[in-house]
Design an enzyme around this catalytic site. Structure first.
Site, PDB file in Angstrom:
ATOM      1  N   GLY A  41     -61.245  37.456 -20.120  1.00 56.17           N
ATOM      2  CA  GLY A  41     -59.988  36.709 -20.097  1.00 56.17           C
ATOM      3  C   GLY A  41     -59.036  37.236 -19.046  1.00 56.17           C
ATOM      4  O   GLY A  41     -58.144  36.523 -18.595  1.00 56.17           O
ATOM      5  N   ASN A  42     -59.216  38.508 -18.635  1.00 57.09           N
ATOM      6  CA  ASN A  42     -58.357  39.101 -17.609  1.00 57.09           C
ATOM      7  C   ASN A  42     -58.736  38.688 -16.188  1.00 57.09           C
ATOM      8  O   ASN A  42     -57.961  38.913 -15.252  1.00 57.09           O
ATOM      9  CB  ASN A  42     -58.388  40.628 -17.680  1.00 57.09           C
ATOM     10  N   SER A  43     -59.929  38.145 -16.002  1.00 59.24           N
ATOM     11  CA  SER A  43     -60.381  37.839 -14.642  1.00 59.24           C
ATOM     12  C   SER A  43     -59.414  36.918 -13.918  1.00 59.24           C
ATOM     13  O   SER A  43     -58.973  35.902 -14.452  1.00 59.24           O
ATOM     14  CB  SER A  43     -61.758  37.183 -14.672  1.00 59.24           C
ATOM     15  N   HIS A  61     -65.580  33.247 -10.296  1.00 55.81           N
ATOM     16  CA  HIS A  61     -66.457  33.056 -11.446  1.00 55.81           C
ATOM     17  C   HIS A  61     -65.748  32.411 -12.633  1.00 55.81           C
ATOM     18  O   HIS A  61     -66.403  31.994 -13.590  1.00 55.81           O
ATOM     19  CB  HIS A  61     -67.108  34.387 -11.859  1.00 55.81           C
ATOM     20  N   ASP A  80     -65.631  36.664  -4.879  1.00 63.92           N
ATOM     21  CA  ASP A  80     -65.108  36.334  -6.208  1.00 63.92           C
ATOM     22  C   ASP A  80     -63.638  35.923  -6.161  1.00 63.92           C
ATOM     23  O   ASP A  80     -62.878  36.184  -7.093  1.00 63.92           O
ATOM     24  CB  ASP A  80     -65.308  37.495  -7.190  1.00 63.92           C
ATOM     25  N   GLY A 103     -77.937  35.696  12.791  1.00 63.85           N
ATOM     26  CA  GLY A 103     -79.080  34.817  12.937  1.00 63.85           C
ATOM     27  C   GLY A 103     -80.425  35.434  12.613  1.00 63.85           C
ATOM     28  O   GLY A 103     -81.373  35.307  13.392  1.00 63.85           O
TER      29      GLY A 103
END
Length: 441
Positions: free
Chosen positions: A296-298, A189, A220, A357
């Site tokens: 900001g830590n991501s 992200h 992520d 499927g």
């Protein structure tokens, strides 16, 4: 298979309304003593089982960092940017979502291979290293286990700042160096809508332009690369050996580049395997910890006290829709989950998960995946799965949601045979399914 072939998930989530009543006692004034001060008891809030409320209320999760409204290109000394006016976009509860059962593929989940300039290697070199078993009386070689200042000095060079330019203005994130030749792990992200990506190394004001190698929005996990060699790659440890109460350290860049390499420490609360995050529509293997993480830590690393990366910080529980504010409930993606995905992104540019499927959705009353459609030529058709069936188990493991089914199938390989348990009317049926790649309709 395009995303419009995905499953329509219809789940309704009811937020628990929390009402706090306030009680105020009447003021009593002593007669014939007008000069005496009037005493009024402070307002007292009534809390009912506060710990349980965390689970009864609908918590709001937020990926971090969340996008900034504005990126001011104001040079600080040394040439880095300052990020201002951070606007937190909390993820709202999903009512209708779309997935392809068992697979996350295509242009919405991974950077198309054709956009990459880097020639993809056939393999990558950074592997998990052995983590000592944790016991209260563990004996280690002097220097192996570090205190916080020693750890910070040792591992900080492997942590980088990431500045992204996108249609929303910009985003700030963190990354950790995976290989010495420039591959860097971060969160999907952070980079999934990037127009440009700039990387800053530790104690280096040089702006390195980064290429987006690939990302997987379901897990992520994302990978970028800068054109530089000789970088200090991090060591990656075994997150499954973490125990509740074990000390961990997070390093990242919250709020602005001026706060680069902010250090926070905390404790492991638990390993949350197959943990469902309803607001984000995913089920992941996570580490819950109390080291403070902020926008900001991501993409930043979570270290054990041996200086090994044991998780990639991704999400936290934030304000509960105005009802409550939650503190220090952060989650990092376990390394055993992240590293295989990183290797796929580097070598293939995308993550393709096995599928059975079908198209369908979560059946919330009984718990399971309702089969709404069978994809012609798919594994489900060959296994005689029928429209109206309710899938409840895979190899004996209970699955209650589409997200759990996707995660469970992702643990297998193409061509593996799995046993699917189905509720068909009032009958319980089992069938063998050979997992396959997406089938073009």
């Amino acid at each position: 298979m395009e995303n419009n072939e995905n499953i329509q998930i219809n789940e309704s989530s009811n937020e628990a309304a929390v009402e706090a009543s306030e009680a105020k006692e009447e003021v009593t004034v002593v007669e014939q003593q007008p000069a005496a001060p009037v005493y009024e008891e402070p307002v007292r809030r009534i809390y009912e089982e506060p710990v349980r409320r965390v689970y009864e209320e609908q918590p709001f999760y937020s990926n971090i960092p969340v996008y900034t409204q504005e990126v001011k290109e104001k040079k600080k000394k040394g040439g880095k940017f300052w990020i201002a006016a951070t606007a937190i976009l909390t993820a709202i509860c999903l009512i209708t979502t779309s997935f392809a059962i068992g697979t996350v593929v295509g242009k919405d989940n991974s950077t198309p291979v054709s956009q990459n300039k880097t020639e993809r290697p056939t393999s990558v070199s950074n592997e998990l290293v052995q983590t000592p078993e944790y016991t209260p009386t563990i004996q280690v070689t002097p220097g192996d286990k570090m205190d916080v200042p020693e750890l910070v000095a040792a591992v900080s060079p492997s942590v980088v700042d990431i500045l992204v330019s996108n249609d929303a203005g910009g985003a700030l994130g963190t990354g950790v160096i995976f290989t010495e030749d420039g591959y860097i792990i971060t969160c999907a992200h952070v980079i999934d809508d990037a127009k440009s990506v700039t990387v800053y190394l530790y104690n280096d004001d040089t702006e390195y332009k980064a290429e987006v190698i690939g990302f997987d929005t379901y897990s992520d996990i994302g990978v970028i690369k800068i054109d530089k060699t000789g970088l200090p790659a991090a060591q990656f440890g075994e997150s499954h050996k973490l125990v509740p109460g074990e000390q961990v350290v997070a390093i990242g860049t919250p709020y602005s580049l001026e706060l680069t390499h902010t250090i926070t420490e905390g404790r492991v609360s638990a390993r949350r395997d197959n943990y469902n995050i309803p607001d984000l529509g995913v089920t992941l293997n996570l580490i819950q910890h109390s080291a403070t993480i902020n926008p900001g830590n991501s993409g930043g690393p979570l270290f054990n006290m041996y200086g090994q990366v044991v998780g990639i910080n991704s999400v936290k529980i934030m304000n509960g829709g105005g009802y409550a504010t939650y503190e220090d409930i952060g989650f990092a993606i376990q390394t055993e989950t992240a590293i295989p995905l990183v290797e796929k992104l580097i070598t293939e540019g995308k993550v393709v998960r096995p599928q059975i499927g079908i198209k369908g959705g979560t059946e919330s009353t009984l718990g399971g995946v309702y089969v709404a459609e069978i994809i012609p030529g798919g594994a489900a058709e060959k296994a005689d799965i029928k429209v109206g069936d309710l899938i409840t188990r895979v190899n004996g493991k209970r699955v209650k949601t589409v997200e759990e089914l996707i995660t469970t199938l992702g643990n297998f390989n193409f061509g593996d045979e799995v046993e699917i348990t189905i509720l068909r009317g009032v009958d319980v049926v089992t069938t063998k399914v050979i997992l396959q790649e997406p089938v073009e309709e």
